[in-house]
Design a protein around this motif. Structure first.
Motif, PDB file in Angstrom:
ATOM      1  N   VAL A   1      -7.938   1.534   0.079  1.00  0.00           N
ATOM      2  CA  VAL A   1      -6.792   1.796   0.859  1.00  0.00           C
ATOM      3  C   VAL A   1      -5.835   0.716   0.755  1.00  0.00           C
ATOM      4  O   VAL A   1      -6.077  -0.474   0.494  1.00  0.00           O
ATOM      5  N   TRP A   2      -4.479   1.211   0.232  1.00  0.00           N
ATOM      6  CA  TRP A   2      -3.508   0.122  -0.004  1.00  0.00           C
ATOM      7  C   TRP A   2      -2.371   0.323   0.699  1.00  0.00           C
ATOM      8  O   TRP A   2      -1.730   1.475   1.309  1.00  0.00           O
ATOM      9  N   THR A   3      -1.807  -1.220   1.172  1.00  0.00           N
ATOM     10  CA  THR A   3      -0.408  -1.259   1.768  1.00  0.00           C
ATOM     11  C   THR A   3       0.516  -2.138   1.156  1.00  0.00           C
ATOM     12  O   THR A   3      -0.143  -3.077   0.729  1.00  0.00           O
ATOM     13  N   GLY A   4       1.488  -1.508   0.766  1.00  0.00           N
ATOM     14  CA  GLY A   4       2.577  -2.287   0.016  1.00  0.00           C
ATOM     15  C   GLY A   4       3.931  -2.539   0.515  1.00  0.00           C
ATOM     16  O   GLY A   4       4.277  -1.407   1.012  1.00  0.00           O
ATOM     17  N   LEU A   5       4.503  -3.609   0.465  1.00  0.00           N
ATOM     18  CA  LEU A   5       5.857  -3.847   1.156  1.00  0.00           C
ATOM     19  C   LEU A   5       6.774  -4.265  -0.085  1.00  0.00           C
ATOM     20  O   LEU A   5       6.521  -5.359  -0.734  1.00  0.00           O
ATOM     21  N   PHE A   6       7.914  -3.292  -0.606  1.00  0.00           N
ATOM     22  CA  PHE A   6       8.311  -3.491  -1.929  1.00  0.00           C
ATOM     23  C   PHE A   6       9.880  -3.226  -1.495  1.00  0.00           C
ATOM     24  O   PHE A   6      10.255  -2.546  -0.489  1.00  0.00           O
ATOM     25  N   PRO A   7      10.943  -3.590  -2.230  1.00  0.00           N
ATOM     26  CA  PRO A   7      12.313  -3.358  -2.229  1.00  0.00           C
ATOM     27  C   PRO A   7      12.372  -1.951  -2.580  1.00  0.00           C
ATOM     28  O   PRO A   7      11.566  -1.282  -3.169  1.00  0.00           O
ATOM     29  N   TRP A   8      13.769  -1.628  -2.436  1.00  0.00           N
ATOM     30  CA  TRP A   8      14.125  -0.276  -2.775  1.00  0.00           C
ATOM     31  C   TRP A   8      13.563  -0.018  -4.356  1.00  0.00           C
ATOM     32  O   TRP A   8      14.004  -0.943  -5.219  1.00  0.00           O
ATOM     33  N   LEU A   9      13.483   1.068  -4.650  1.00  0.00           N
ATOM     34  CA  LEU A   9      13.235   1.400  -6.057  1.00  0.00           C
ATOM     35  C   LEU A   9      14.583   1.663  -6.679  1.00  0.00           C
ATOM     36  O   LEU A   9      15.499   2.131  -6.149  1.00  0.00           O
ATOM     37  N   PRO A  10      14.638   1.132  -7.973  1.00  0.00           N
ATOM     38  CA  PRO A  10      16.143   1.329  -8.697  1.00  0.00           C
ATOM     39  C   PRO A  10      16.637   2.727  -8.603  1.00  0.00           C
ATOM     40  O   PRO A  10      18.095   2.888  -8.366  1.00  0.00           O
ATOM     41  N   TRP A  11      15.880   3.645  -8.990  1.00  0.00           N
ATOM     42  CA  TRP A  11      16.395   4.942  -9.021  1.00  0.00           C
ATOM     43  C   TRP A  11      17.061   5.614  -7.813  1.00  0.00           C
ATOM     44  O   TRP A  11      17.739   6.678  -7.733  1.00  0.00           O
ATOM     45  N   MET A  12      16.668   5.144  -6.542  1.00  0.00           N
ATOM     46  CA  MET A  12      16.941   5.498  -5.213  1.00  0.00           C
ATOM     47  C   MET A  12      18.485   4.968  -4.996  1.00  0.00           C
ATOM     48  O   MET A  12      19.104   5.713  -4.098  1.00  0.00           O
ATOM     49  N   GLN A  13      19.064   4.188  -5.750  1.00  0.00           N
ATOM     50  CA  GLN A  13      20.582   3.817  -5.691  1.00  0.00           C
ATOM     51  C   GLN A  13      20.958   3.398  -4.480  1.00  0.00           C
ATOM     52  O   GLN A  13      21.882   3.849  -3.843  1.00  0.00           O
ATOM     53  N   MET A  14      20.040   2.360  -3.801  1.00  0.00           N
ATOM     54  CA  MET A  14      20.335   1.906  -2.414  1.00  0.00           C
ATOM     55  C   MET A  14      21.184   0.768  -2.563  1.00  0.00           C
ATOM     56  O   MET A  14      21.363   0.214  -1.451  1.00  0.00           O
ATOM     57  N   GLY A  15      21.295   0.105  -3.649  1.00  0.00           N
ATOM     58  CA  GLY A  15      22.053  -1.118  -3.711  1.00  0.00           C
ATOM     59  C   GLY A  15      21.403  -2.244  -2.864  1.00  0.00           C
ATOM     60  O   GLY A  15      19.921  -2.336  -2.814  1.00  0.00           O
ATOM     61  N   GLN A  16      22.282  -3.189  -2.292  1.00  0.00           N
ATOM     62  CA  GLN A  16      21.571  -4.031  -1.340  1.00  0.00           C
ATOM     63  C   GLN A  16      21.569  -4.033   0.116  1.00  0.00           C
ATOM     64  O   GLN A  16      21.636  -4.666   0.843  1.00  0.00           O
ATOM     65  N   GLN A  17      21.447  -2.654   0.421  1.00  0.00           N
ATOM     66  CA  GLN A  17      21.251  -2.155   1.729  1.00  0.00           C
ATOM     67  C   GLN A  17      19.903  -2.869   2.308  1.00  0.00           C
ATOM     68  O   GLN A  17      19.101  -2.646   1.820  1.00  0.00           O
ATOM     69  N   PRO A  18      20.182  -3.636   3.414  1.00  0.00           N
ATOM     70  CA  PRO A  18      18.993  -4.163   4.188  1.00  0.00           C
ATOM     71  C   PRO A  18      17.632  -3.118   4.327  1.00  0.00           C
ATOM     72  O   PRO A  18      18.097  -2.024   4.549  1.00  0.00           O
ATOM     73  N   GLY A  19      16.688  -3.456   3.993  1.00  0.00           N
ATOM     74  CA  GLY A  19      15.563  -2.658   4.437  1.00  0.00           C
ATOM     75  C   GLY A  19      14.463  -2.820   3.329  1.00  0.00           C
ATOM     76  O   GLY A  19      14.853  -3.585   2.250  1.00  0.00           O
ATOM     77  N   PHE A  20      13.426  -2.025   3.376  1.00  0.00           N
ATOM     78  CA  PHE A  20      12.273  -2.167   2.228  1.00  0.00           C
ATOM     79  C   PHE A  20      11.455  -0.832   2.257  1.00  0.00           C
ATOM     80  O   PHE A  20      11.633  -0.067   3.288  1.00  0.00           O
ATOM     81  N   LEU A  21      10.928  -0.697   1.279  1.00  0.00           N
ATOM     82  CA  LEU A  21       9.735   0.297   1.210  1.00  0.00           C
ATOM     83  C   LEU A  21       8.556  -0.051   1.585  1.00  0.00           C
ATOM     84  O   LEU A  21       8.104  -1.067   1.226  1.00  0.00           O
ATOM     85  N   LEU A  22       7.829   0.864   2.292  1.00  0.00           N
ATOM     86  CA  LEU A  22       6.074   0.722   2.943  1.00  0.00           C
ATOM     87  C   LEU A  22       5.619   1.906   2.162  1.00  0.00           C
ATOM     88  O   LEU A  22       5.618   3.072   2.293  1.00  0.00           O
ATOM     89  N   TRP A  23       4.589   1.380   1.289  1.00  0.00           N
ATOM     90  CA  TRP A  23       3.820   2.378   0.620  1.00  0.00           C
ATOM     91  C   TRP A  23       2.347   2.301   1.201  1.00  0.00           C
ATOM     92  O   TRP A  23       1.864   1.196   1.447  1.00  0.00           O
ATOM     93  N   ARG A  24       1.757   3.390   1.329  1.00  0.00           N
ATOM     94  CA  ARG A  24       0.329   3.583   2.156  1.00  0.00           C
ATOM     95  C   ARG A  24      -0.299   4.539   1.269  1.00  0.00           C
ATOM     96  O   ARG A  24       0.273   5.768   1.055  1.00  0.00           O
ATOM     97  N   SER A  25      -1.302   4.226   0.908  1.00  0.00           N
ATOM     98  CA  SER A  25      -2.188   5.141  -0.127  1.00  0.00           C
ATOM     99  C   SER A  25      -3.806   5.125   0.260  1.00  0.00           C
ATOM    100  O   SER A  25      -4.116   3.894   0.751  1.00  0.00           O
ATOM    101  N   ILE A  26      -4.545   5.879  -0.119  1.00  0.00           N
ATOM    102  CA  ILE A  26      -5.840   5.780  -0.301  1.00  0.00           C
ATOM    103  C   ILE A  26      -6.388   6.789  -1.509  1.00  0.00           C
ATOM    104  O   ILE A  26      -5.796   7.517  -1.868  1.00  0.00           O
ATOM    105  N   GLY A  27      -7.426   6.258  -1.880  1.00  0.00           N
ATOM    106  CA  GLY A  27      -7.875   6.628  -3.328  1.00  0.00           C
ATOM    107  C   GLY A  27      -9.417   6.246  -3.527  1.00  0.00           C
ATOM    108  O   GLY A  27     -10.111   5.679  -2.375  1.00  0.00           O
ATOM    109  N   ARG A  28      -9.979   6.847  -4.607  1.00  0.00           N
ATOM    110  CA  ARG A  28     -11.263   6.441  -4.823  1.00  0.00           C
ATOM    111  C   ARG A  28     -11.540   6.198  -6.242  1.00  0.00           C
ATOM    112  O   ARG A  28     -10.794   6.868  -7.037  1.00  0.00           O
ATOM    113  N   LYS A  29     -12.438   5.307  -6.596  1.00  0.00           N
ATOM    114  CA  LYS A  29     -12.897   4.931  -8.070  1.00  0.00           C
ATOM    115  C   LYS A  29     -13.835   6.288  -8.475  1.00  0.00           C
ATOM    116  O   LYS A  29     -14.549   6.857  -7.813  1.00  0.00           O
TER     117      LYS A  29
END
Length: 303
Positions: free
Chosen positions: A228-256
């Motif tokens: 289980v992974w939780t990540g806090l990251f800036p906006w992705l470049p291709w989203m063209q968000m510029g310097q707008q305040p905020g961030f991305l929350l990534w949440r995933s589950i997987g298995r080996k």
């Protein structure tokens, strides 16, 4: 970035695996029976990879949320990926891991890959840049994870390997938590819409869960593992968000998984179309990749 250490999965989805290093796990007192640094090391590697020479895969899926102050976090996209790692035991008792990851951004409803995205946060019609990560390389030792290419500048980080184990019956899990900052590859003066700012900051937490009986069994080289992974990251470049305040929350589950054909048809079809050698050669690419590096190479500034 003074490149910080992190579990590969913690940064793979956002494409930061090449700037965030596999770091020291939370330095809490280890739970028995992993009472020595070497026992901790072998249990950890058996959980997340293999103590015998082998290639292991990680199939994971998740959701990407926008977090902006004063607003309810908003789900934006799905993402799905297949990571692979070559684990090789070393003569000194350490374990070398070489890894790659490939994945796509998908529609919230269908989960299928998307190639156009009307960004609901700014109204711009954008073109997703699906991601490839790696080539990552980490040496896991009884004194903690090391990056072979960093050499002796890691000496001040040495210490007994002490993962943050939690045991509940036959269940066992471990948390890897890291954070980091570095200069962005995309200067906002040159990339006014693609760059979130002069710096890139991240924090991520990976929880890897398996079975205690497997980690204690000397005949088992690689145990079951749910991630289980939780990540806090800036906006992705291709989203063209510029310097707008905020961030991305990534949440995933997987298995080996032991074989790639255990992954979904979606990710296997995507790989066959976009990186057909990914499953047939050990190193489908040798240069380091992430979402910022690849964007600078493949796209032009939008003003």
């Amino acid at each position: 970035m003074r490149v910080l250490q992190a579990n590969r999965r913690a940064v793979l989805a956002a494409g930061l695996a090449t700037i965030v290093l596999p770091g020291r796990l939370l330095a809490k007192a280890p739970t028995l029976p992993f009472s020595t640094p070497q026992a901790n090391l072998e249990a950890y590697v058996k959980l997340v990879g293999s103590i015998a020479s082998a290639i292991k895969y990680t199939h994971y899926q998740g959701t990407l949320y926008a977090v902006i102050a004063g607003k309810i976090p908003k789900p934006l996209l799905r993402f799905e990926a297949l990571g692979k790692a070559r684990w090789t035991p070393q003569e000194d008792g350490s374990y070398l891991r070489k890894s790659h990851d490939i994945g796509f951004f998908g529609d919230l409803e269908t989960r299928e890959p998307i190639y156009e995205y009307p960004n609901p946060l700014n109204g711009r019609n954008t073109v997703p840049l699906h991601y490839r990560n790696g080539r990552g390389e980490t040496l896991y030792t009884a004194q903690g994870p090391r990056l072979p290419w960093r050499g002796t500048d890691q000496e001040d980080e040495r210490g007994p390997f002490a993962p943050d184990w939690t045991v509940s019956g036959d269940g066992v899990w471990v948390n890897d938590e890291v954070s980091g900052e570095r200069d962005s590859w995309l200067d906002p003066e040159d990339w006014p819409l693609a760059s979130s700012g002069k710096k890139i900051q991240i924090r991520s937490t990976v929880t890897s869960k398996g079975r205690l009986s497997q980690l204690q069994d000397p005949d088992i080289m690689s145990g079951d593992c749910t991630i289980v992974w939780t990540g806090l990251f800036p906006w992705l470049p291709w989203m063209q968000m510029g310097q707008q305040p905020g961030f991305l929350l990534w949440r995933s589950i997987g298995r080996k998984i032991d074989a790639s054909d255990e992954a979904s048809t979606r990710i296997l079809d995507y790989i066959a179309k976009h990186q057909p050698n990914y499953l047939t050669v050990e190193d489908p690419w040798m240069d380091r990749k992430n979402s910022w590096i690849d964007y600078a190479k493949e796209r032009k500034p939008v003003r």
